[in-house]
Design an enzyme around this catalytic site. Structure first.
Site, PDB file in Angstrom:
ATOM      1  N   SER A 139      -5.786   3.971  16.164  1.00 52.15           N
ATOM      2  CA  SER A 139      -5.503   3.532  17.457  1.00 52.15           C
ATOM      3  C   SER A 139      -5.479   4.446  18.657  1.00 52.15           C
ATOM      4  O   SER A 139      -5.486   5.764  18.344  1.00 52.15           O
ATOM      5  CB  SER A 139      -4.107   2.957  17.510  1.00 52.15           C
ATOM      6  OG  SER A 139      -3.399   2.726  18.687  1.00 52.15           O
ATOM      7  N   VAL A 172       0.917  -1.414   0.022  1.00 51.15           N
ATOM      8  CA  VAL A 172       0.154  -0.158   0.083  1.00 51.15           C
ATOM      9  C   VAL A 172       0.873   1.350  -0.018  1.00 51.15           C
ATOM     10  O   VAL A 172       0.267   2.377  -0.191  1.00 51.15           O
ATOM     11  CB  VAL A 172      -0.938  -0.029   1.150  1.00 51.15           C
ATOM     12  CG1 VAL A 172      -1.967  -1.090   1.048  1.00 51.15           C
ATOM     13  CG2 VAL A 172      -0.276   0.141   2.697  1.00 51.15           C
ATOM     14  N   TYR A 205       4.453   5.619  15.561  1.00 49.38           N
ATOM     15  CA  TYR A 205       3.199   4.988  15.429  1.00 49.38           C
ATOM     16  C   TYR A 205       2.102   6.178  15.731  1.00 49.38           C
ATOM     17  O   TYR A 205       1.044   6.205  15.110  1.00 49.38           O
ATOM     18  CB  TYR A 205       3.104   3.942  16.383  1.00 49.38           C
ATOM     19  CG  TYR A 205       1.878   2.887  16.152  1.00 49.38           C
ATOM     20  CD1 TYR A 205       1.832   2.049  15.107  1.00 49.38           C
ATOM     21  CD2 TYR A 205       0.821   2.835  17.279  1.00 49.38           C
ATOM     22  CE1 TYR A 205       0.486   1.238  14.874  1.00 49.38           C
ATOM     23  CE2 TYR A 205      -0.125   2.012  16.860  1.00 49.38           C
ATOM     24  CZ  TYR A 205      -0.425   1.482  16.250  1.00 49.38           C
ATOM     25  OH  TYR A 205      -1.446   0.461  15.725  1.00 49.38           O
ATOM     26  N   ALA A 265       2.260   9.127  15.749  1.00 43.43           N
ATOM     27  CA  ALA A 265       2.041  10.406  14.838  1.00 43.43           C
ATOM     28  C   ALA A 265       1.158   9.959  13.542  1.00 43.43           C
ATOM     29  O   ALA A 265       0.310  10.648  12.932  1.00 43.43           O
ATOM     30  CB  ALA A 265       3.415  10.826  14.265  1.00 43.43           C
ATOM     31  N   SER A 266       1.305   8.742  13.247  1.00 44.37           N
ATOM     32  CA  SER A 266       0.686   8.137  12.253  1.00 44.37           C
ATOM     33  C   SER A 266      -0.707   7.959  12.325  1.00 44.37           C
ATOM     34  O   SER A 266      -1.731   8.342  11.614  1.00 44.37           O
ATOM     35  CB  SER A 266       1.247   6.867  11.544  1.00 44.37           C
ATOM     36  OG  SER A 266       1.031   5.867  12.725  1.00 44.37           O
ATOM     37  N   LYS A 267      -1.123   7.567  13.528  1.00 43.71           N
ATOM     38  CA  LYS A 267      -2.439   7.247  13.799  1.00 43.71           C
ATOM     39  C   LYS A 267      -3.335   8.544  14.085  1.00 43.71           C
ATOM     40  O   LYS A 267      -4.604   8.783  13.900  1.00 43.71           O
ATOM     41  CB  LYS A 267      -2.774   6.302  15.082  1.00 43.71           C
ATOM     42  CG  LYS A 267      -2.293   4.899  14.865  1.00 43.71           C
ATOM     43  CD  LYS A 267      -2.936   4.324  13.610  1.00 43.71           C
ATOM     44  CE  LYS A 267      -2.586   2.856  13.463  1.00 43.71           C
ATOM     45  NZ  LYS A 267      -3.008   2.306  12.049  1.00 43.71           N
TER      46      LYS A 267
END
Length: 253
Positions: free
Chosen positions: A151, A63, A163, A165-167
């Site tokens: 999350s 992806v 993680y 920051a991405s969520k």
């Protein structure tokens, strides 16, 4: 939307929450393409989904690669004879503190570690949503639905700056896309699981798991079946959009 009528793409479908979503959708009569980079996991998923009332197809896709995402969406459109739902589940962990003092130096979070998580957890959903939404507009699909799996650590968690920051970014995209796409009959919603019994949880250290579990009032991890109930609600409730549901046992991160 009726579960048995939807035609969907589910990313991150080879394991964990994505796998549960793919199987439950197929068992509900939906038609879908299950996408993942893990070919072995996809083969296992296809075997497990045999005999389900719905149609479960698989496709190995990275992806983070724009060309692969574009091809996957076009292939899904052709195979399913239409597309009205996207569920973005693909995600990875590459945990580490921003900086950590050692005896004679300071250890820093590697840029490659940061980038791998952002590419998969944030850019991947962006690419998938962009192509699927464009296809929905092109084919005048109404209603349409995009669901992003976030999350509860989007609120911040030590050792997971990449993680988290991405969520957090994914939560913001859910709200933004929900507002942008509502006039076109496309809903966008999010699910933010807490500690859930998945292979990803197994990659955490026992110390980290225990620290996180101590913050869950219900005192246990969730199951993928319980997370599925949130997706089922979102699919069925046509008045729900631009919001993220926390399924976390009351966790206080």
């Amino acid at each position: 939307m009726k579960l048995e009528n939807i035609r969907a793409i589910v990313t991150g479908a080879a394991s964990g929450i994505g796998r549960q979503f793919a199987l439950q959708l197929a068992r509900s009569g939906a038609s879908l393409v299950a996408v993942d980079i893990d070919s072995d996991g996809l083969r296992s998923l296809a075997r497990e989904g045999q005999g389900a009332p719905g149609r479960l197809l698989t496709a190995q896709v990275d992806v983070t690669r724009e060309d692969e995402v574009k091809a996957a969406v076009e292939d899904a459109l052709a195979q399913l004879e239409g597309l009205d739902t996207l569920v973005n589940c693909a995600g990875i962990l590459r945990d580490g503190l921003l900086v950590a003092p050692e005896e004679e130096w300071v250890r820093k979070l590697p840029t490659a570690q940061w980038k791998a998580v952002i590419d998969t957890n944030l850019t991947g959903p962006y690419l998938m949503a962009r192509e699927v939404a464009a296809a929905m507009l092109r084919h005048r699909v109404r209603p349409g639905l995009i669901v992003n799996v976030s999350s509860v650590t989007s609120k911040g968690n030590p050792g997971q700056s990449n993680y988290s920051a991405s969520k957090a970014g994914l939560d913001a995209l859910t709200r933004t896309w929900g507002l942008e796409l509502a006039p076109h009959g496309i809903r966008v919603a999010g699910i933010a699981p807490g500690l859930t019994d998945t292979p990803m949880l197994a990659t955490m250290s026992s110390e980290q798991r225990e620290r996180l579990l101590a913050q869950v009032p219900l005192g246990r991890v969730g199951t993928t079946e319980e997370i599925w109930l949130a997706l089922e609600f979102i699919i069925r409730c046509d008045y729900f959009t631009a919001r993220v549901i926390d399924i976390d046992g009351g966790a206080t991160f």
